[in-house]
Design a protein around this motif. Structure first.
Motif, mmCIF file in Angstrom:
data_model
loop_
_atom_site.group_PDB
_atom_site.id
_atom_site.type_symbol
_atom_site.label_atom_id
_atom_site.label_comp_id
_atom_site.label_asym_id
_atom_site.label_seq_id
_atom_site.Cartn_x
_atom_site.Cartn_y
_atom_site.Cartn_z
ATOM 1 N N LYS A 70 8.059 2.955 -14.251
ATOM 2 C CA LYS A 70 7.960 3.838 -13.084
ATOM 3 C C LYS A 70 6.507 3.961 -12.636
ATOM 4 O O LYS A 70 5.999 5.039 -12.409
ATOM 5 N N PHE A 71 5.828 2.833 -12.552
ATOM 6 C CA PHE A 71 4.480 2.732 -12.020
ATOM 7 C C PHE A 71 3.407 3.177 -13.008
ATOM 8 O O PHE A 71 2.262 3.356 -12.630
ATOM 9 N N ALA A 72 3.766 3.360 -14.280
ATOM 10 C CA ALA A 72 2.764 3.721 -15.276
ATOM 11 C C ALA A 72 1.699 2.637 -15.392
ATOM 12 O O ALA A 72 0.536 2.928 -15.631
ATOM 13 N N THR A 73 2.106 1.392 -15.195
ATOM 14 C CA THR A 73 1.169 0.268 -15.298
ATOM 15 C C THR A 73 0.590 -0.135 -13.945
ATOM 16 O O THR A 73 -0.226 -1.035 -13.868
ATOM 17 N N GLY A 74 1.019 0.511 -12.884
ATOM 18 C CA GLY A 74 0.555 0.146 -11.549
ATOM 19 C C GLY A 74 1.440 -0.878 -10.872
ATOM 20 O O GLY A 74 1.168 -1.310 -9.766
ATOM 21 N N VAL A 75 2.516 -1.273 -11.561
ATOM 22 C CA VAL A 75 3.459 -2.236 -11.004
ATOM 23 C C VAL A 75 4.856 -1.627 -11.075
ATOM 24 O O VAL A 75 5.258 -1.108 -12.110
ATOM 25 N N TRP A 76 5.559 -1.698 -9.972
ATOM 26 C CA TRP A 76 6.941 -1.208 -9.924
ATOM 27 C C TRP A 76 7.760 -2.248 -9.195
ATOM 28 O O TRP A 76 7.449 -2.594 -8.054
ATOM 29 N N ASN A 77 8.778 -2.779 -9.860
ATOM 30 C CA ASN A 77 9.645 -3.755 -9.199
ATOM 31 C C ASN A 77 11.095 -3.481 -9.545
ATOM 32 O O ASN A 77 11.400 -2.860 -10.550
#
Length: 172
Positions: free
Chosen positions: A144-151
């Motif tokens: 959920k965007f913790a890593t800066g990526v959401w796909n």
């Protein structure tokens, strides 16, 4: 200054190269059989090349000419220029709907295949929409965007509804 040995070596290399050129090259037209490929059997780079060709053909119907980039220039895999000379897009090809912090403020459009179509959307508008409507960034759970990526491999109806206001490009 070249020695006699150097000249013989060069001549030998030249003859070897010429011999390769003189061999008949079968261009395949005598026994050519066109067979459609299976997309699922392509590797990641082949899928990206395939998708670029498909999207380019579709964008041509809308008046765009595309230029493939050899590396991700400013986040883009290719550029699309409209024949009106006013519209230009930096496009990143993806395999699914994605929002990624590395594309923020780069004016990149994301394009991905889904359900016999390609969807294309401006990344930053999708980011702003997802923060507001999908609560993106309001949780630290993995994915959920913790890593800066959401796909999302399979976009929800809510996401598809958002995407259709920008463009659903039907495959030919």
């Amino acid at each position: 200054m070249k020695t006699k040995y150097d000249l013989l070596t060069l001549k030998s290399r030249k003859n070897s190269y010429l011999a390769k050129l003189e061999k008949p090259v079968n261009m395949g037209h005598e026994d050519m059989a066109f067979e459609k490929i299976q997309y699922s059997k392509l590797n990641a780079k082949q899928k990206e090349n395939y998708n670029f060709q498909k999207v380019s053909a579709i964008l041509a119907d809308y008046g765009f000419v595309t230029i493939r980039l050899s590396d991700d220039w400013e986040g883009a895999d290719f550029l699309a220029y409209h024949i009106d000379g006013l519209q230009q897009l930096k496009v990143q090809l993806k395999g699914r709907f994605e929002i990624n912090k590395k594309y923020k403020d780069k004016h990149v459009w994301i394009c991905f295949p889904y359900d016999q179509s390609f969807y294309i959307y401006p990344h930053d508008e999708a980011l702003n929409w997802a923060v507001k409507h999908m609560k993106l960034g309001q949780t630290t759970k993995k994915g959920k965007f913790a890593t800066g990526v959401w796909n999302v491999p399979k976009p929800t109806e809510k996401i598809l509804s958002f995407l259709t206001k920008f463009g659903r490009l039907l495959k030919q």
